[in-house]
Design a protein around this motif. Structure first.
Motif, PDB file in Angstrom:
ATOM      1  N   HIS A   1      62.390  94.773  29.963  1.00  9.74           N
ATOM      2  CA  HIS A   1      62.624  96.218  30.018  1.00  9.74           C
ATOM      3  C   HIS A   1      62.272  96.871  28.682  1.00  9.74           C
ATOM      4  CE1 HIS A   1      64.337  99.986  31.319  1.00  9.74           C
ATOM      5  NE2 HIS A   1      65.114 100.006  30.250  1.00  9.74           N
ATOM      6  N   ALA A   2      62.681  96.249  27.583  1.00 12.34           N
ATOM      7  CA  ALA A   2      62.368  96.788  26.257  1.00 12.34           C
ATOM      8  C   ALA A   2      60.856  96.805  26.016  1.00 12.34           C
ATOM      9  CB  ALA A   2      63.060  95.965  25.176  1.00 12.34           C
ATOM     10  N   MET A   3      60.164  95.771  26.465  1.00  9.66           N
ATOM     11  CA  MET A   3      58.710  95.719  26.305  1.00  9.66           C
ATOM     12  C   MET A   3      58.021  96.786  27.146  1.00  9.66           C
ATOM     13  SD  MET A   3      57.957  91.671  26.328  1.00  9.66           S
ATOM     14  CE  MET A   3      58.503  90.596  25.026  1.00  9.66           C
ATOM     15  N   GLU A   4      58.528  97.023  28.349  1.00  6.75           N
ATOM     16  CA  GLU A   4      57.953  98.061  29.209  1.00  6.75           C
ATOM     17  C   GLU A   4      58.098  99.436  28.568  1.00  6.75           C
ATOM     18  OE1 GLU A   4      60.082  97.342  32.844  1.00  6.75           O
ATOM     19  OE2 GLU A   4      58.529  95.993  33.609  1.00  6.75           O
TER      20      GLU A   4
ATOM     21  N   GLN B   1      58.143 100.043  25.353  1.00 11.56           N
ATOM     22  CA  GLN B   1      57.171 100.096  24.267  1.00 11.56           C
ATOM     23  C   GLN B   1      55.748 100.204  24.800  1.00 11.56           C
ATOM     24  OE1 GLN B   1      58.026  96.523  22.073  1.00 11.56           O
ATOM     25  NE2 GLN B   1      59.617  97.501  20.847  1.00 11.56           N
ATOM     26  N   LEU B   2      55.494  99.646  25.957  1.00  9.86           N
ATOM     27  CA  LEU B   2      54.153  99.620  26.523  1.00  9.86           C
ATOM     28  C   LEU B   2      53.706 100.988  27.027  1.00  9.86           C
ATOM     29  CD1 LEU B   2      51.800  97.748  27.228  1.00  9.86           C
ATOM     30  CD2 LEU B   2      52.903  97.319  29.423  1.00  9.86           C
ATOM     31  N   GLY B   3      54.647 101.811  27.464  1.00 12.41           N
ATOM     32  CA  GLY B   3      54.303 103.116  28.025  1.00 12.41           C
ATOM     33  C   GLY B   3      53.419 103.959  27.122  1.00 12.41           C
ATOM     34  N   PRO B   4      53.819 104.220  25.879  1.00 14.75           N
ATOM     35  CA  PRO B   4      52.989 105.020  24.981  1.00 14.75           C
ATOM     36  C   PRO B   4      51.633 104.369  24.694  1.00 14.75           C
ATOM     37  CG  PRO B   4      55.219 104.887  24.129  1.00 14.75           C
ATOM     38  CD  PRO B   4      55.135 103.948  25.294  1.00 14.75           C
ATOM     39  N   LEU B   5      51.599 103.041  24.646  1.00 10.26           N
ATOM     40  CA  LEU B   5      50.328 102.358  24.399  1.00 10.26           C
ATOM     41  C   LEU B   5      49.363 102.546  25.568  1.00 10.26           C
ATOM     42  CD1 LEU B   5      51.604  99.038  22.797  1.00 10.26           C
ATOM     43  CD2 LEU B   5      50.570 100.996  21.638  1.00 10.26           C
ATOM     44  N   GLU B   6      49.898 102.513  26.781  1.00 11.08           N
ATOM     45  CA  GLU B   6      49.046 102.741  27.952  1.00 11.08           C
ATOM     46  C   GLU B   6      48.476 104.156  27.938  1.00 11.08           C
ATOM     47  OE1 GLU B   6      51.819 101.631  31.029  1.00 11.08           O
ATOM     48  OE2 GLU B   6      50.829  99.686  31.269  1.00 11.08           O
ATOM     49  N   GLU B   7      49.301 105.119  27.527  1.00  6.55           N
ATOM     50  CA  GLU B   7      48.820 106.496  27.427  1.00  6.55           C
ATOM     51  C   GLU B   7      47.715 106.604  26.376  1.00  6.55           C
ATOM     52  OE1 GLU B   7      52.108 109.122  26.705  1.00  6.55           O
ATOM     53  OE2 GLU B   7      53.198 108.416  28.472  1.00  6.55           O
ATOM     54  N   GLN B   8      47.902 105.933  25.246  1.00  2.00           N
ATOM     55  CA  GLN B   8      46.892 105.971  24.186  1.00  2.00           C
ATOM     56  C   GLN B   8      45.596 105.313  24.649  1.00  2.00           C
ATOM     57  OE1 GLN B   8      48.058 104.016  20.568  1.00  2.00           O
ATOM     58  NE2 GLN B   8      46.458 105.020  19.374  1.00  2.00           N
ATOM     59  N   ILE B   9      45.688 104.214  25.376  1.00  3.74           N
ATOM     60  CA  ILE B   9      44.499 103.549  25.900  1.00  3.74           C
ATOM     61  C   ILE B   9      43.756 104.472  26.851  1.00  3.74           C
ATOM     62  CG2 ILE B   9      43.728 101.692  27.450  1.00  3.74           C
ATOM     63  CD1 ILE B   9      45.924  99.948  26.127  1.00  3.74           C
TER      64      ILE B   9
END
Length: 59
Positions: free
Chosen positions: A27-30, A32-40
């Motif tokens: 859950h914590a990784m998900e 953190q992953l959200g903003p990275l997916e938006e940046q990608i």
């Protein structure tokens, strides 16, 4: 037989604790992953736009 049952219960409890811990980590990784997916996605759009302006690649 009681020792075996007690050992099984302890093992089940340990497994449950590990599952709960791993679920929390995922859950914590998900989060953190959200903003990275938006940046990608944003970077991908920028690359697409640049390629559109530059035209086809030449060897």
């Amino acid at each position: 037989m009681s020792n075996v049952v007690a050992a099984q219960e302890r093992a089940k409890e340990a497994i449950k604790r590990q599952q709960d811990e791993l679920t929390a980590q995922v859950h914590a990784m998900e989060i953190q992953l959200g903003p990275l997916e938006e940046q990608i996605a944003t970077l991908g759009e920028g690359i697409w736009t640049m390629n559109l302006g530059l035209g086809p690649a030449r060897p």
